[in-house]
Design an enzyme around this catalytic site. Structure first.
Site, PDB file in Angstrom:
ATOM      1  N   TYR A   7     -15.165  95.945  60.247  1.00  0.00           N
ATOM      2  CA  TYR A   7     -15.210  94.488  60.066  1.00  0.00           C
ATOM      3  C   TYR A   7     -13.776  93.965  60.140  1.00  0.00           C
ATOM      4  O   TYR A   7     -13.001  94.120  59.202  1.00  0.00           O
ATOM      5  CB  TYR A   7     -15.867  94.194  58.717  1.00  0.00           C
ATOM      6  CG  TYR A   7     -16.044  92.730  58.341  1.00  0.00           C
ATOM      7  CD1 TYR A   7     -15.638  91.684  59.165  1.00  0.00           C
ATOM      8  CD2 TYR A   7     -16.660  92.399  57.132  1.00  0.00           C
ATOM      9  CE1 TYR A   7     -15.830  90.352  58.792  1.00  0.00           C
ATOM     10  CE2 TYR A   7     -16.851  91.070  56.751  1.00  0.00           C
ATOM     11  CZ  TYR A   7     -16.421  90.054  57.581  1.00  0.00           C
ATOM     12  OH  TYR A   7     -16.598  88.745  57.207  1.00  0.00           O
ATOM     13  N   LYS A  42     -17.380  94.276  64.032  1.00  0.00           N
ATOM     14  CA  LYS A  42     -17.691  92.888  63.655  1.00  0.00           C
ATOM     15  C   LYS A  42     -16.365  92.162  63.714  1.00  0.00           C
ATOM     16  O   LYS A  42     -15.457  92.417  62.927  1.00  0.00           O
ATOM     17  CB  LYS A  42     -18.294  92.842  62.256  1.00  0.00           C
ATOM     18  CG  LYS A  42     -18.348  91.451  61.671  1.00  0.00           C
ATOM     19  CD  LYS A  42     -19.195  91.416  60.420  1.00  0.00           C
ATOM     20  CE  LYS A  42     -18.913  90.242  59.496  1.00  0.00           C
ATOM     21  NZ  LYS A  42     -18.625  88.967  60.124  1.00  0.00           N
TER      22      LYS A  42
HETATM   23  C1  SI3 Z   1     -13.921  83.176  57.613  1.00  0.00           C
HETATM   24  C2  SI3 Z   1     -15.412  83.072  57.642  1.00  0.00           C
HETATM   25  O1  SI3 Z   1     -16.024  82.795  56.651  1.00  0.00           O
HETATM   26  N1  SI3 Z   1     -15.989  83.322  58.808  1.00  0.00           N
HETATM   27  C3  SI3 Z   1     -17.425  83.287  58.979  1.00  0.00           C
HETATM   28  C4  SI3 Z   1     -17.815  82.376  60.109  1.00  0.00           C
HETATM   29  O2  SI3 Z   1     -19.198  82.358  60.224  1.00  0.00           O
HETATM   30  C5  SI3 Z   1     -17.330  80.936  59.846  1.00  0.00           C
HETATM   31  O3  SI3 Z   1     -17.826  80.480  58.614  1.00  0.00           O
HETATM   32  C6  SI3 Z   1     -17.798  80.004  60.936  1.00  0.00           C
HETATM   33  O4  SI3 Z   1     -17.396  80.463  62.192  1.00  0.00           O
HETATM   34  C7  SI3 Z   1     -17.247  78.575  60.715  1.00  0.00           C
HETATM   35  O5  SI3 Z   1     -15.866  78.535  60.962  1.00  0.00           O
HETATM   36  C8  SI3 Z   1     -17.951  84.697  59.258  1.00  0.00           C
HETATM   37  O6  SI3 Z   1     -17.164  85.342  60.213  1.00  0.00           O
HETATM   38  C9  SI3 Z   1     -17.961  85.473  57.965  1.00  0.00           C
HETATM   39  C10 SI3 Z   1     -19.019  86.477  57.936  1.00  0.00           C
HETATM   40  O7  SI3 Z   1     -19.587  86.851  58.905  1.00  0.00           O
HETATM   41  C11 SI3 Z   1     -19.380  87.057  56.645  1.00  0.00           C
HETATM   42  O8  SI3 Z   1     -19.927  86.334  55.837  1.00  0.00           O
HETATM   43  O9  SI3 Z   1     -19.100  88.230  56.451  1.00  0.00           O
END
Ligand code: SI3
Length: 307
Positions: free
Chosen positions: A130, A160
């Site tokens: 990740y 990921k």
């Molecule tokens: C920094 C962060 O929280 N990134 C999110 C994204 O889904 C992000 O919220 C989205 O792209 C909006 O910017 C995900 O990569 C996190 C994720 O997959 C997780 O919850 O592990």
């Protein structure tokens, strides 16, 4: 697509996880779950809470979900190994690990040594790295980490990738074309670009409430209808762009999840603060104007509507 959620009131409300599984499957078309990652505040939970959350998702998701991958990263190698072993015992479909972020690995080999020790604690489970450098502060390029990783970690299954560096992501794909790795992209507002580069799936916070919309984009991409796919991506971007300007993170995600699903997610855990009422009201108005909320009285004549 994977998804990840934890319910924390002051204590975690385990009782709604089953209901949330049904919601994701039926209302959002999401059948792959990523547990105890960023959105689920996995690093803010105790080890026993993480174990229990994982058990709950695996149990409640049985015969309903396709895959439940558990994030087992921790600062302590021993804790990470314990969680990896536990994930195997409860029948999870895979484990994922972030780079340790307090005493940090300073190069690729050191990072791989850490990951390898965790993977070895669950030798029958597919292993995902990740990559989320903005939060871990570990800036080692994913492309470097992947170079020769299977020789060190035989269970390595995929990446990921939660970063906006599409050069790094593209090179991860390009340099591993002969291998059957999964490339799961984690920047929801850029997913279409990553699909073009070879992403095989996505893990992200917005799929909790824009899963259906994102599936439409994936389907359009699959049938090579790039113009529709782009329209879907732009619609999703309009929402994310709007909330980013208001201040958007894990707390705000939880408020939106509650709003859209109707299932109480509770507040986040300290040091995070509950999203403000003003944020939630604004986000709701935007969801309605984009037609992302179905009970929509703005539909007629609403120029911004996306569906
Ligand atoms: C920094 C962060 O929280 N990134 C999110 C994204 O889904 C992000 O919220 C989205 O792209 C909006 O910017 C995900 O990569 C996190 C994720 O997959 C997780 O919850 O592990």
């Amino acid at each position: 697509m994977f998804q990840e959620v934890t319910f924390s009131f002051r204590e975690i409300n385990f009782s709604v996880i089953g209901q949330y599984v049904d919601y994701l499957v039926k209302e959002q078309g999401v059948k792959n779950i990523f547990v105890n990652g960023t959105t689920g505040e996995g690093l803010s939970l105790s080890i026993s809470e993480r174990r229990r959350v994982a058990e709950e998702w695996v149990t409640k998701g049985r015969n309903k979900l396709d895959q439940v991958v558990i994030h087992v990263g921790a600062l302590s190698l021993k804790e990470s190994q314990e969680l990896a072993q536990h994930a195997a015992e409860i029948g999870a479909d895979g484990i994922a690990v972030i780079a340790p972020f307090f005493l940090k690995p300073w190069n690729k080999d050191v990072l791989i040594n850490f990951l390898k020790e965790v993977a070895a604690a669950a030798p029958a489970l597919p292993f995902y790295y990740y990559h989320i450098p903005a939060l871990t502060g570990v800036k080692i390029r994913a492309e470097e980490v992947l170079d020769g990783i299977q020789e060190k970690i035989p269970t390595f299954q995929g990446l990921k990738f939660s970063d906006t560096d599409l050069l790094d992501f593209g090179q991860c794909v390009d340099q591993n074309r002969q291998r059957q790795f999964a490339f799961l992209f984690g920047v929801d507002e850029q997913l279409l670009s990553a699909l073009v580069m070879g992403a095989t799936g996505a893990v992200g916070s917005t799929y909790n409430y824009l899963g259906k919309k994102t599936n439409q984009m994936l389907e359009a991409f699959e049938r090579k209808d790039f113009s529709s796919a782009l329209n879907h991506q732009f619609c999703i971007q309009r929402f994310i762009n709007f909330v980013v300007k208001l201040g958007f993170g894990v707390s705000q995600t939880k408020a939106i999840m509650t709003l859209v699903s109707g299932i109480p997610m509770g507040p986040p855990r300290l040091p995070l603060q509950k999203a403000s009422r003003e944020f939630t009201d604004n986000a709701e108005a935007k969801l309605r104007s984009l037609d992302f909320l179905s009970f929509n009285d703005l539909k007629d004549g609403n120029l911004e509507a996306c569906s």
